[in-house]
Write a protein that holds these residues in place. Sequence first.
Motif, mmCIF file in Angstrom:
data_model
loop_
_atom_site.group_PDB
_atom_site.id
_atom_site.type_symbol
_atom_site.label_atom_id
_atom_site.label_comp_id
_atom_site.label_asym_id
_atom_site.label_seq_id
_atom_site.Cartn_x
_atom_site.Cartn_y
_atom_site.Cartn_z
ATOM 1 N N LEU A 15 0.813 -1.212 0.000
ATOM 2 C CA LEU A 15 0.000 0.000 0.000
ATOM 3 C C LEU A 15 0.851 1.267 0.000
ATOM 4 O O LEU A 15 0.415 2.312 -0.454
ATOM 5 C CB LEU A 15 -0.946 0.004 1.201
ATOM 6 N N SER A 16 2.072 1.159 0.465
ATOM 7 C CA SER A 16 2.935 2.344 0.540
ATOM 8 C C SER A 16 3.648 2.658 -0.776
ATOM 9 O O SER A 16 4.242 3.724 -0.912
ATOM 10 C CB SER A 16 3.974 2.151 1.644
ATOM 11 N N GLU A 17 3.577 1.755 -1.752
ATOM 12 C CA GLU A 17 4.343 1.954 -2.994
ATOM 13 C C GLU A 17 4.065 3.282 -3.698
ATOM 14 O O GLU A 17 5.015 3.950 -4.128
ATOM 15 C CB GLU A 17 4.129 0.784 -3.953
ATOM 16 N N PRO A 18 2.809 3.703 -3.850
ATOM 17 C CA PRO A 18 2.602 4.991 -4.541
ATOM 18 C C PRO A 18 3.300 6.155 -3.836
ATOM 19 O O PRO A 18 3.879 7.024 -4.492
ATOM 20 C CB PRO A 18 1.075 5.165 -4.517
ATOM 21 N N TYR A 19 3.284 6.149 -2.505
ATOM 22 C CA TYR A 19 3.940 7.225 -1.765
ATOM 23 C C TYR A 19 5.460 7.103 -1.830
ATOM 24 O O TYR A 19 6.169 8.106 -1.830
ATOM 25 C CB TYR A 19 3.437 7.264 -0.314
ATOM 26 N N GLU A 20 5.958 5.884 -1.906
ATOM 27 C CA GLU A 20 7.399 5.704 -2.085
ATOM 28 C C GLU A 20 7.838 6.311 -3.414
ATOM 29 O O GLU A 20 8.902 6.932 -3.502
ATOM 30 C CB GLU A 20 7.759 4.218 -2.017
ATOM 31 N N GLN A 21 7.005 6.162 -4.439
ATOM 32 C CA GLN A 21 7.318 6.755 -5.743
ATOM 33 C C GLN A 21 7.318 8.285 -5.642
ATOM 34 O O GLN A 21 8.168 8.952 -6.241
ATOM 35 C CB GLN A 21 6.332 6.278 -6.805
ATOM 36 N N LEU A 22 6.368 8.832 -4.885
ATOM 37 C CA LEU A 22 6.353 10.286 -4.699
ATOM 38 C C LEU A 22 7.611 10.762 -3.989
ATOM 39 O O LEU A 22 8.203 11.784 -4.365
ATOM 40 C CB LEU A 22 5.117 10.713 -3.897
ATOM 41 N N ARG A 23 8.049 10.031 -2.976
ATOM 42 C CA ARG A 23 9.267 10.422 -2.254
ATOM 43 C C ARG A 23 10.498 10.318 -3.156
ATOM 44 O O ARG A 23 11.424 11.120 -3.039
ATOM 45 C CB ARG A 23 9.422 9.611 -0.969
ATOM 46 N N LYS A 24 10.514 9.330 -4.073
ATOM 47 C CA LYS A 24 11.632 9.257 -5.039
ATOM 48 C C LYS A 24 11.618 10.487 -5.940
ATOM 49 O O LYS A 24 12.670 11.052 -6.251
ATOM 50 C CB LYS A 24 11.509 7.991 -5.887
ATOM 51 N N GLN A 25 10.425 10.884 -6.355
ATOM 52 C CA GLN A 25 10.294 12.073 -7.191
ATOM 53 C C GLN A 25 10.785 13.306 -6.423
ATOM 54 O O GLN A 25 11.503 14.139 -6.977
ATOM 55 C CB GLN A 25 8.826 12.236 -7.604
ATOM 56 N N ALA A 26 10.419 13.407 -5.156
ATOM 57 C CA ALA A 26 10.885 14.524 -4.329
ATOM 58 C C ALA A 26 12.401 14.476 -4.174
ATOM 59 O O ALA A 26 13.063 15.516 -4.164
ATOM 60 C CB ALA A 26 10.215 14.486 -2.950
ATOM 61 N N GLY A 27 12.959 13.276 -4.076
ATOM 62 C CA GLY A 27 14.407 13.126 -3.961
ATOM 63 C C GLY A 27 15.137 13.670 -5.177
ATOM 64 O O GLY A 27 16.234 14.228 -5.060
ATOM 65 N N LYS A 28 14.530 13.535 -6.351
ATOM 66 C CA LYS A 28 15.135 14.083 -7.576
ATOM 67 C C LYS A 28 15.142 15.606 -7.548
ATOM 68 O O LYS A 28 16.023 16.242 -8.102
ATOM 69 C CB LYS A 28 14.368 13.591 -8.806
ATOM 70 N N ILE A 29 14.117 16.191 -6.902
ATOM 71 C CA ILE A 29 14.048 17.651 -6.788
ATOM 72 C C ILE A 29 15.043 18.136 -5.739
ATOM 73 O O ILE A 29 15.562 19.241 -5.811
ATOM 74 C CB ILE A 29 12.608 18.087 -6.429
ATOM 75 N N GLY A 30 15.296 17.280 -4.762
ATOM 76 C CA GLY A 30 16.284 17.604 -3.726
ATOM 77 C C GLY A 30 15.739 18.557 -2.689
ATOM 78 O O GLY A 30 14.554 18.530 -2.349
ATOM 79 N N ASP A 31 16.609 19.444 -2.222
ATOM 80 C CA ASP A 31 16.213 20.336 -1.129
ATOM 81 C C ASP A 31 15.250 21.428 -1.582
ATOM 82 O O ASP A 31 14.834 22.261 -0.782
ATOM 83 C CB ASP A 31 17.434 20.936 -0.446
ATOM 84 N N LYS A 32 14.882 21.422 -2.843
ATOM 85 C CA LYS A 32 13.902 22.391 -3.329
ATOM 86 C C LYS A 32 12.472 21.861 -3.245
ATOM 87 O O LYS A 32 11.535 22.551 -3.617
ATOM 88 C CB LYS A 32 14.238 22.809 -4.751
ATOM 89 N N ALA A 33 12.305 20.637 -2.749
ATOM 90 C CA ALA A 33 10.961 20.073 -2.550
ATOM 91 C C ALA A 33 10.418 20.657 -1.250
ATOM 92 O O ALA A 33 10.417 20.030 -0.202
ATOM 93 C CB ALA A 33 11.005 18.549 -2.507
ATOM 94 N N LYS A 34 9.981 21.923 -1.344
ATOM 95 C CA LYS A 34 9.503 22.659 -0.181
ATOM 96 C C LYS A 34 8.268 23.457 -0.552
ATOM 97 O O LYS A 34 8.115 23.885 -1.703
ATOM 98 C CB LYS A 34 10.556 23.660 0.305
ATOM 99 N N ALA A 35 7.424 23.679 0.436
ATOM 100 C CA ALA A 35 6.270 24.562 0.289
ATOM 101 C C ALA A 35 6.227 25.478 1.505
ATOM 102 O O ALA A 35 6.535 25.056 2.617
ATOM 103 C CB ALA A 35 4.986 23.751 0.176
ATOM 104 N N GLY A 36 5.844 26.714 1.280
ATOM 105 C CA GLY A 36 5.762 27.675 2.367
ATOM 106 C C GLY A 36 4.399 27.675 3.034
ATOM 107 O O GLY A 36 3.381 27.498 2.374
ATOM 108 N N LEU A 37 4.397 27.855 4.331
ATOM 109 C CA LEU A 37 3.165 27.973 5.099
ATOM 110 C C LEU A 37 3.075 29.396 5.619
ATOM 111 O O LEU A 37 3.914 29.822 6.423
ATOM 112 C CB LEU A 37 3.138 26.989 6.265
ATOM 113 N N ILE A 38 2.087 30.134 5.127
ATOM 114 C CA ILE A 38 1.837 31.498 5.574
ATOM 115 C C ILE A 38 0.898 31.391 6.772
ATOM 116 O O ILE A 38 -0.295 31.134 6.617
ATOM 117 C CB ILE A 38 1.215 32.344 4.439
ATOM 118 N N CYS A 39 1.459 31.527 7.951
ATOM 119 C CA CYS A 39 0.740 31.279 9.206
ATOM 120 C C CYS A 39 0.169 32.588 9.730
ATOM 121 O O CYS A 39 0.905 33.430 10.245
ATOM 122 C CB CYS A 39 1.678 30.648 10.223
ATOM 123 N N ILE A 40 -1.144 32.755 9.607
ATOM 124 C CA ILE A 40 -1.808 33.999 9.997
ATOM 125 C C ILE A 40 -2.103 33.986 11.495
ATOM 126 O O ILE A 40 -2.663 33.022 12.013
ATOM 127 C CB ILE A 40 -3.118 34.190 9.210
#
Length: 162
Positions: A15-40
Motif C-alpha cells: 500500500l505504501s508503494e505509490p507514496y514511495e514513488q512520490l518520495r523518489k520524485q521529491a528526492g530528484k528535486i532535492g532540497d527544493k521540494a519545499k512549500a511555504g506555510l503562511i501562518c496567519i
Amino acid sequence: RHAGKAPLAIPQLRLSEPYEQLRKQAGKIGDKAKAGLICIGALKEHKARADFITGLLAPGGIAAVKSSAIDSADAALQFVENTNLHHYFICGTNQQYDEKAADIVRVIKAKWPNVHIYLAGLPAESKRDELQTSGIRQFIHASSNCYDTLASLLSEMEGHYE
C-alpha cells in the motif's frame, strides 16, 4: 484448478508503494521540494491547519517552511520574498480567512503572479468565489485527495527546477 491453465497470480503490491514513488520524485528535486506555510495570527490560531498541511506534505517528501506569525499582507509578501518558493499554503482560522486571506493573496500575486497559493481548510461556499478570484488555486481540507495533491505539487516543482 482448471485443467491445463496456470493458476492466477495475485499481484504483489504494498500500500505504501505509490507514496514511495512520490518520495523518489521529491528526492530528484532535492532540497527544493519545499512549500511555504503562511501562518496567519498567533500560534493557537494557525497551528491546527499548519500541522495539517505539514502532515499532508510529509508523505510526499515535501518539507514545510513555516512563517512566523503573519499579521498583514506586507508581512506575507516579505515571507514569500525571503523564501522564494513556488507553492504556499495559507493557514489560519475561518475568521482570519474572511478578514485577510483575499488581500494577502492579491498582494502576493501582484508581485509574484506565478506563485501557487492554496488555502488550508474549506471555507463557506459563499466565500469561495472571492478567494478563488483573488488567486487561491485550491482549498486543501480533510476530504482532499492527499496522493493527488502531492503528485500535482511534485510535478509542478519538477517543472520549476528543471
